[in-house]
Design an enzyme around this catalytic site. Structure first.
Site, PDB file in Angstrom:
ATOM      1  CG  ASN A 235      -1.776  -1.217   1.252  1.00 29.36           C
ATOM      2  OD1 ASN A 235      -2.357  -1.598   0.170  1.00 29.36           O
ATOM      3  ND2 ASN A 235      -2.122  -1.901   2.284  1.00 29.36           N
TER       4      ASN A 235
ATOM      5  CG  HIS B 150     -10.292  -1.760   7.916  1.00 23.57           C
ATOM      6  ND1 HIS B 150      -9.625  -1.705   8.991  1.00 23.57           N
ATOM      7  CD2 HIS B 150      -9.263  -2.131   7.029  1.00 23.57           C
ATOM      8  CE1 HIS B 150      -8.504  -2.147   9.092  1.00 23.57           C
ATOM      9  NE2 HIS B 150      -8.210  -2.431   7.710  1.00 23.57           N
TER      10      HIS B 150
ATOM     11  CD  GLU C 199     -12.800   0.750   4.160  1.00 18.70           C
ATOM     12  OE1 GLU C 199     -12.174   0.748   3.032  1.00 18.70           O
ATOM     13  OE2 GLU C 199     -13.200  -0.064   4.804  1.00 18.70           O
TER      14      GLU C 199
ATOM     15  CB  SER D 213      -8.987  -1.531   2.094  1.00 17.16           C
ATOM     16  OG  SER D 213     -10.117  -2.189   2.824  1.00 17.16           O
TER      17      SER D 213
ATOM     18  CG  ASP E 256     -10.561   4.247   7.229  1.00 14.77           C
ATOM     19  OD1 ASP E 256      -9.622   4.621   6.668  1.00 14.77           O
ATOM     20  OD2 ASP E 256     -10.572   3.351   7.969  1.00 14.77           O
TER      21      ASP E 256
ATOM     22  CG  HIS F 264      -6.787   1.800   1.006  1.00 17.77           C
ATOM     23  ND1 HIS F 264      -5.773   1.079   0.621  1.00 17.77           N
ATOM     24  CD2 HIS F 264      -7.451   1.464   2.063  1.00 17.77           C
ATOM     25  CE1 HIS F 264      -5.665   0.145   1.742  1.00 17.77           C
ATOM     26  NE2 HIS F 264      -6.502   0.151   2.449  1.00 17.77           N
TER      27      HIS F 264
ATOM     28  CE  LYS G  84      -3.141   0.498   4.918  1.00 22.67           C
ATOM     29  NZ  LYS G  84      -4.532   0.295   5.440  1.00 22.67           N
TER      30      LYS G  84
END
Ligand code: PLP
Length: 386
Positions: free
Chosen positions: A50, A136, A180, A184, A209, A212, A242
């Site tokens: 990542n 997540h 998110e 992810s 979140d 990513h 990440k």
């Protein structure tokens, strides 16, 4: 000393996992510059890291880490509320607030610690947490620890979230709406315009979140900035592990919310501060992200080269999943990629729902176009044979 019942318990659990092909094993993996991972003496081009911008190996980032380590030592020595809040934190938090367009930011020990720390401060037993079903593990853990009523809405389905709000919002004091920004394991973006409108209508607090998303979408500023106009998200969390290439987690929010968390978040108060070298590395990496839009644009461009080459829908982020179904098929495909010199880690339950085991390709600014072209050929061959 061994306790027979304890070891029998562990062995029984492990056998059940192995039968379902869900047992996991640690593989010693040395990450080298250029998206290369060395395993058992073999070098593979990794599509399973990542580190989207390759910043964990950037010479300036490494130098900042070494210099801070030399000056301040290898560890922080205490919780941030005692003596573990090295002066470097102030700058890092100011950078995060700037990049996210928030009043303030607070850095935790990791993204996981951020979510399990933040959510229980903001929601309790009188409250409602509405959360995307594919969120997540640490968001779900934080939600459960809070003792609020937790209801999952169907993935990226704002109208399902609206139905639940309609039915349940009035029975609760506060409501947290959690998703998110970039998922992810899916690589898709949350429908933030619709979720923001819902949050407004029902007085819910929207939390993203962006683990990513930072450094990859929205010109590197994250999922809120991937929309035009940008979406006003009062609680933007993410990780420094990440695209930032270091370690730690953060929440960007108003000054008042951040001050409350400094006082009340248990994973902040009762866990040691990050090593100074880690803070310095993150700070240096964020500087690069803020100032190098070409670098930031690269992971998505690489992912799109891949999806284009395979005739898949264009990538929305640096993550492209190909769902193969069973755990066995994912494992077999992973093995064939390794034979071809690529590291593509198979993703199985419980990381993803049963029956949706997949190959997850994570693209990095470091990948060479000719390697991606070879990956396209290998992927097409494996999928045709599978
Ligand atoms: C990786 C990840 C985290 C955890 O962050 P760490 O800093 O690695 O603990 C949280 N949320 C999502 C969506 C992630 O992918």
């Amino acid at each position: 000393m061994t306790t027979e019942s304890l070891d029998r318990f562990a062995a029984g659990k492990l056998e059940a996992l192995a039968r379902r092909r869900l047992a996991r094993r640690l593989e010693p993996s040395d990450r080298l510059p250029g998206a290369v991972v060395e395993r058992h003496g073999r070098r593979l081009i990794s599509f399973s890291c990542n580190d989207y911008l390759g910043l964990s190996h950037h010479p300036d980032v490494v130098a900042a880490s070494v210099e801070a380590t030399r000056r301040y030592g290898a560890g922080a020595g205490a919780s941030r509320l005692i003596t573990g809040s090295n002066g470097l934190y102030e700058r890092l938090e100011a950078q995060l607030a700037e990049i996210k367009g928030s009043e303030a930011a607070i850095v935790f020990g990791s993204g996981y610690l951020t979510n399990v720390g933040v959510i229980p401060v903001l929601a309790g037993s009188a409250d409602l947490i509405l959360i995307d079903e594919l969120s997540h593990s640490c968001l779900l853990t934080g939600a459960r620890v809070s003792r609020a009523r937790v209801v999952e809405f169907r993935h990226n389905d704002a109208s399902h979230a609206a139905e639940i709000l309609q039915a349940e919002r009035d029975e609760h004091r506060h409501c947290l709406l959690v998703t998110e920004g970039v998922f992810s394991m899916e690589g898709d973006l949350a429908p933030l315009p619709a979720l923001e409108a819902l949050a407004r209508r029902h007085d819910a607090w929207l939390m993203t979140d962006d683990a990513h998303a930072l450094g990859v979408v929205g010109r590197g500023r994250g999922s809120s900035f991937a929309f035009e106009p940008a979406i006003d998200v009062p609680l933007q969390m993410g990780t420094l592990s990440k695209a930032v290439g270091s370690y730690g987690g953060y929440l960007c929010a108003s000054e008042g919310v951040v001050e409350l968390l400094r006082n009340r978040a248990r994973s902040f108060a009762y866990s040691t501060g990050l090593p100074p070298g880690t803070v310095a590395a993150a700070s240096r990496a964020l500087e690069i992200i803020a100032r190098d839009p070409d670098l930031v644009g690269r992971p998505l461009a690489k992912a799109r080269r891949f999806t284009g080459g395979l005739g898949l829908p264009p990538a929305r982020s640096a993550i492209v999943p190909i769902v193969v179904g069973s755990a066995k098929r994912a494992l077999d495909a992973g093995r064939r990629f390794a034979e071809a010199g690529f590291l593509v880690a198979p993703i199985r339950p419980p990381t993803v729902p049963v029956g949706t085991s997949r190959l997850r390709f994570a693209f990095s600014a470091e990948h060479r176009d000719d390697d991606i072209d070879r990956l396209i050929d290998v992927t097409a061959a494996i999928m045709a044979g599978a």
